[in-house]
Write a protein that holds these residues in place. Structure first.
Motif, PDB file in Angstrom:
ATOM      1  N   SER A 164       0.829  -1.212   0.000  1.00  0.00           N
ATOM      2  CA  SER A 164       0.000   0.000   0.000  1.00  0.00           C
ATOM      3  C   SER A 164       0.857   1.254   0.000  1.00  0.00           C
ATOM      4  N   ILE A 165       2.043   1.147   0.613  1.00  0.00           N
ATOM      5  CA  ILE A 165       2.980   2.278   0.655  1.00  0.00           C
ATOM      6  C   ILE A 165       4.368   1.788   0.255  1.00  0.00           C
ATOM      7  N   ARG A 185       7.623   9.873  -8.762  1.00  0.00           N
ATOM      8  CA  ARG A 185       6.288  10.400  -8.418  1.00  0.00           C
ATOM      9  C   ARG A 185       5.336  10.290  -9.599  1.00  0.00           C
ATOM     10  N   HIS A 189       1.952   8.109  -9.521  1.00  0.00           N
ATOM     11  CA  HIS A 189       0.647   8.707  -9.808  1.00  0.00           C
ATOM     12  C   HIS A 189      -0.079   7.909 -10.890  1.00  0.00           C
ATOM     13  N   GLN A 193      -0.119   4.477  -6.916  1.00  0.00           N
ATOM     14  CA  GLN A 193       0.685   3.973  -5.810  1.00  0.00           C
ATOM     15  C   GLN A 193       1.061   5.097  -4.855  1.00  0.00           C
ATOM     16  N   ARG A 194       0.833   4.895  -3.581  1.00  0.00           N
ATOM     17  CA  ARG A 194       1.244   5.878  -2.588  1.00  0.00           C
ATOM     18  C   ARG A 194       2.716   5.667  -2.255  1.00  0.00           C
ATOM     19  N   LEU A 196       6.251   7.326   0.027  1.00  0.00           N
ATOM     20  CA  LEU A 196       6.754   8.206   1.083  1.00  0.00           C
ATOM     21  C   LEU A 196       8.248   8.394   0.859  1.00  0.00           C
TER      22      LEU A 196
END
Length: 327
Positions: A164-165, A185, A189, A193-194, A196
């Protein structure tokens, strides 16, 4: 399994070369200044490839060419002074083994030829005017590491489809950091997908970053290309594996050190090509006449032993696509 070779992009442009720079190459034992922001240990196989390439062109270290070495162990601060030192020593060519080293060399001289090997886009970062017509005193090989962030994100997603991350480890001191993050990024997008981002620029920050990404729920990790990370690869791999964090890296040395998976161009082939350029310059070719080389083949390396330790099943399609599988 065999590594894939790459086909170099060939082109040319004629630009007049200052006579002063040519004069530096006329001595019986030309001196090459080897400037690297990595480490002697990490550069070992690359340096062997460089020497082999020079030897094939008729230049043998200690016989008819000398090499003076400078390594900064992932610290970019000494590069400017070391590049200026090479200028004072009137080296025939400066070999820059990374983007930070190339920028330092370029800032130090406009006449001494510079041959780089870097993972970033040399045009976007102002190292050369263009790939086919680099202009000035700088040329070399772009390893294309920085532009592959999106592809690496796809690979780690394929390995960990439930993530998920996905965390991204980057060094903000690298001039290529923002470009690499932009690529990742955009890919994230597009696939929903998220991610960090965790910034690390000192050895003391590595362990806290891993603790932080676990604390924030990351299920996988992408390590951005960076010479500092290269020199700390064993520490980074150990952190990832000890914390059971599936991680993708940018060069095969990480997978060879126990990392799960890597994707990038073949560094040995890149240094062989750069060595050929150094030899051509020693023989009188102007850097401006040597277009920047780009790899067109890339290698995917998977460490199945690490995958098993992490409890991951590597899809057969991914194994089949790999250039090397470490078992």
């Amino acid at each position: 399994m065999k590594r894939r070779a790459f086909i170099a992009l060939i082109g040319g442009a004629a630009v007049a070369w200052p006579r002063a720079a040519r004069a530096q190459q006329s001595g019986p034992m030309p001196l090459i200044g080897y400037l690297s922001s990595q480490s002697q240990d990490y550069d070992g196989p690359r340096l062997a490839a460089l020497r082999r390439s020079l030897s094939e062109a008729g230049y043998v270290e200690g016989t008819n060419v000398a090499i003076e070495y400078r390594w900064t162990e992932g610290n970019y601060d000494p590069l400017a002074a070391q590049a200026k030192e090479f200028v004072r020593h009137r080296v025939a060519v400066i070999f820059a083994g990374s983007l930070p080293a190339a920028l330092a060399a370029k800032a130090a001289t406009t006449t001494i030829p510079i041959v780089f090997v870097m993972g970033a886009d040399p045009v976007k970062l102002g190292v050369v005017a263009s790939l086919n017509q680099p202009g000035g005193n700088v040329t070399g090989v772009t390893q294309f590491y920085g532009a592959l962030g999106g592809k690496r994100l796809e690979f780690i997603r394929e390995l960990v489809p439930t993530a998920s991350i996905i965390a991204v480890l980057t060094n903000p001191r690298n001039p290529n950091s923002e470009d690499h993050l932009a690529d990742v990024r955009a890919a994230a997008h597009a696939m929903g997908q998220r991610i960090l981002v965790f910034a690390v620029s000192a050895e003391s920050e590595i362990a806290p970053a891993f603790a932080g990404l676990l604390r924030q729920g990351a299920n996988a990790l992408l390590v951005a290309d960076d010479p500092f990370f290269s020199t700390r690869r064993e520490q980074i791999v150990a952190q990832a594996n000890n914390r059971a964090m599936p991680t993708i890296y940018y060069t095969r040395e990480f997978a060879e050190a126990g990392g799960l998976i890597s994707y990038g161009s073949n560094p040995i082939a890149n240094y062989i090509q750069a060595g050929a350029y150094v030899a051509r310059i020693l023989k009188g070719t102007a850097p401006a006449d040597l277009p920047v080389q780009q790899p067109t083949k890339f290698e995917l390396v998977i460490n199945l032993k690490t995958a098993k330790t992490l409890g991951l099943t590597v899809p057969l399609t991914l194994q089949a696509a790999a250039d090397e599988v470490i078992e």
